[in-house]
Enzyme design. Sequence first.
Site, PDB file in Angstrom:
ATOM      1  N   HIS A   1       0.953  -2.009  10.567  1.00 15.53           N
ATOM      2  CA  HIS A   1       2.049  -2.747  11.205  1.00 15.53           C
ATOM      3  C   HIS A   1       2.495  -2.073  12.502  1.00 15.53           C
ATOM      4  O   HIS A   1       3.682  -2.021  12.809  1.00 15.53           O
ATOM      5  CB  HIS A   1       3.208  -2.931  10.224  1.00 15.53           C
ATOM      6  CG  HIS A   1       2.767  -3.467   8.901  1.00 15.53           C
ATOM      7  ND1 HIS A   1       2.131  -4.675   8.777  1.00 15.53           N
ATOM      8  CD2 HIS A   1       2.812  -2.928   7.650  1.00 15.53           C
ATOM      9  CE1 HIS A   1       1.823  -4.875   7.500  1.00 15.53           C
ATOM     10  NE2 HIS A   1       2.216  -3.831   6.809  1.00 15.53           N
TER      11      HIS A   1
ATOM     12  N   ARG B   1      -9.367  -7.760   5.021  1.00 17.72           N
ATOM     13  CA  ARG B   1      -8.211  -7.208   5.725  1.00 17.72           C
ATOM     14  C   ARG B   1      -8.250  -5.678   5.684  1.00 17.72           C
ATOM     15  O   ARG B   1      -8.042  -5.002   6.689  1.00 17.72           O
ATOM     16  CB  ARG B   1      -6.931  -7.734   5.071  1.00 17.72           C
ATOM     17  CG  ARG B   1      -5.613  -7.264   5.683  1.00 17.72           C
ATOM     18  CD  ARG B   1      -4.481  -7.877   4.856  1.00 17.72           C
ATOM     19  NE  ARG B   1      -3.146  -7.610   5.384  1.00 17.72           N
ATOM     20  CZ  ARG B   1      -2.405  -6.552   5.052  1.00 17.72           C
ATOM     21  NH1 ARG B   1      -2.888  -5.641   4.233  1.00 17.72           N
ATOM     22  NH2 ARG B   1      -1.189  -6.408   5.548  1.00 17.72           N
TER      23      ARG B   1
ATOM     24  N   SER C   1       3.869  -6.219   2.716  1.00 17.34           N
ATOM     25  CA  SER C   1       2.564  -6.062   3.376  1.00 17.34           C
ATOM     26  C   SER C   1       1.481  -6.787   2.575  1.00 17.34           C
ATOM     27  O   SER C   1       1.543  -7.992   2.410  1.00 17.34           O
ATOM     28  CB  SER C   1       2.260  -4.577   3.564  1.00 17.34           C
ATOM     29  OG  SER C   1       1.148  -4.389   4.408  1.00 17.34           O
ATOM     30  N   LEU C   2       0.476  -6.053   2.051  1.00 17.54           N
ATOM     31  CA  LEU C   2      -0.602  -6.727   1.322  1.00 17.54           C
ATOM     32  C   LEU C   2      -0.073  -7.458   0.097  1.00 17.54           C
ATOM     33  O   LEU C   2      -0.708  -8.396  -0.406  1.00 17.54           O
ATOM     34  CB  LEU C   2      -1.693  -5.725   0.928  1.00 17.54           C
ATOM     35  CG  LEU C   2      -1.329  -4.638  -0.098  1.00 17.54           C
ATOM     36  CD1 LEU C   2      -1.585  -5.092  -1.523  1.00 17.54           C
ATOM     37  CD2 LEU C   2      -2.137  -3.381   0.173  1.00 17.54           C
TER      38      LEU C   2
ATOM     39  N   GLN D   1       1.325 -10.316  10.759  1.00 12.96           N
ATOM     40  CA  GLN D   1       1.837  -9.314   9.837  1.00 12.96           C
ATOM     41  C   GLN D   1       1.135  -7.968   9.962  1.00 12.96           C
ATOM     42  O   GLN D   1       1.718  -6.914   9.744  1.00 12.96           O
ATOM     43  CB  GLN D   1       1.694  -9.845   8.396  1.00 12.96           C
ATOM     44  CG  GLN D   1       2.334  -9.004   7.332  1.00 12.96           C
ATOM     45  CD  GLN D   1       1.407  -8.758   6.175  1.00 12.96           C
ATOM     46  OE1 GLN D   1       0.371  -8.141   6.340  1.00 12.96           O
ATOM     47  NE2 GLN D   1       1.774  -9.252   5.000  1.00 12.96           N
TER      48      GLN D   1
ATOM     49  N   GLN E   1       0.828  -1.198   0.000  1.00  9.55           N
ATOM     50  CA  GLN E   1       0.000   0.000   0.000  1.00  9.55           C
ATOM     51  C   GLN E   1       0.866   1.253   0.000  1.00  9.55           C
ATOM     52  O   GLN E   1       1.886   1.333   0.675  1.00  9.55           O
ATOM     53  CB  GLN E   1      -0.916   0.001   1.219  1.00  9.55           C
ATOM     54  CG  GLN E   1      -2.069   0.974   1.134  1.00  9.55           C
ATOM     55  CD  GLN E   1      -3.180   0.614   2.100  1.00  9.55           C
ATOM     56  OE1 GLN E   1      -3.300  -0.533   2.513  1.00  9.55           O
ATOM     57  NE2 GLN E   1      -3.996   1.576   2.446  1.00  9.55           N
TER      58      GLN E   1
END
Length: 241
Positions: free
Chosen positions: A190, A109, A84-85, A239, A5
């Site tokens: 995070h 999510r 991340s994603l 995560q 992102q």
Amino acid sequence: IFPGQGSQYIGMGKDFYEETETGRRVFDGASQLLGFSMPELCFQENEKLNNTEYTQAAMVTASIAMMKVLEEKGVRPDMAAGLSLGEYAALVAAGVMDERDAIATVRQRGILMERAVPAGIGAMAAVLALHADKIEEVVADIPEVWIANYNCPGQIVISGKKEAVETACEKLKEAGAKRTLFLNVSGPFHSGMLKEAGEKLGKVLETVEIHSPKIPYVANVTAEQVTDPSQVKPLLERQVY
């Protein structure tokens, strides 16, 4: 390696959608699955693309579309990773998760992360040219700030409450950081502020089928190769925060 992102932009994947049957299938399949037009979200000017609950599904869809087209042309990875994603697209590349499950899961999510901390409350910033040890030392004295990403030597990302991150940035520059740069994200990803969202995502993941990796993928949390499918869900939950 799939992006996370903050790297989204209007028009991402448009050429794959317009010029390949596989690209169209992935984008249109995501639209059918999620109940809104993915091509409209990704290709037409709008503000939703920068909202977490939409950004994440859009980026994973675009990443998978590009990957599937490359695979058809014989470009296949020996290993996969994602920021991340982007880890969800890596899971599809590794054969761990079905593309529909990846898109649907990352949509949930995004919603969970958006609801956990409303836009504007949190922030993330990259800290450039300062050793990780020094960043850890400075951040340890500032409540509601966490180190989110160890991207590479000289580029560490911090995350947390917006005002606290702003304070941390000033102190880090005083400590020798060459520059601090706020990221184009709508939440403190995070960080400890997202712990509840991660735990709720764990419940969502209980219904997702996980397969043994066909190729190794590298997990965000450990930065190590994952070959055991039983490790996947706990790592994806952790995560988030």
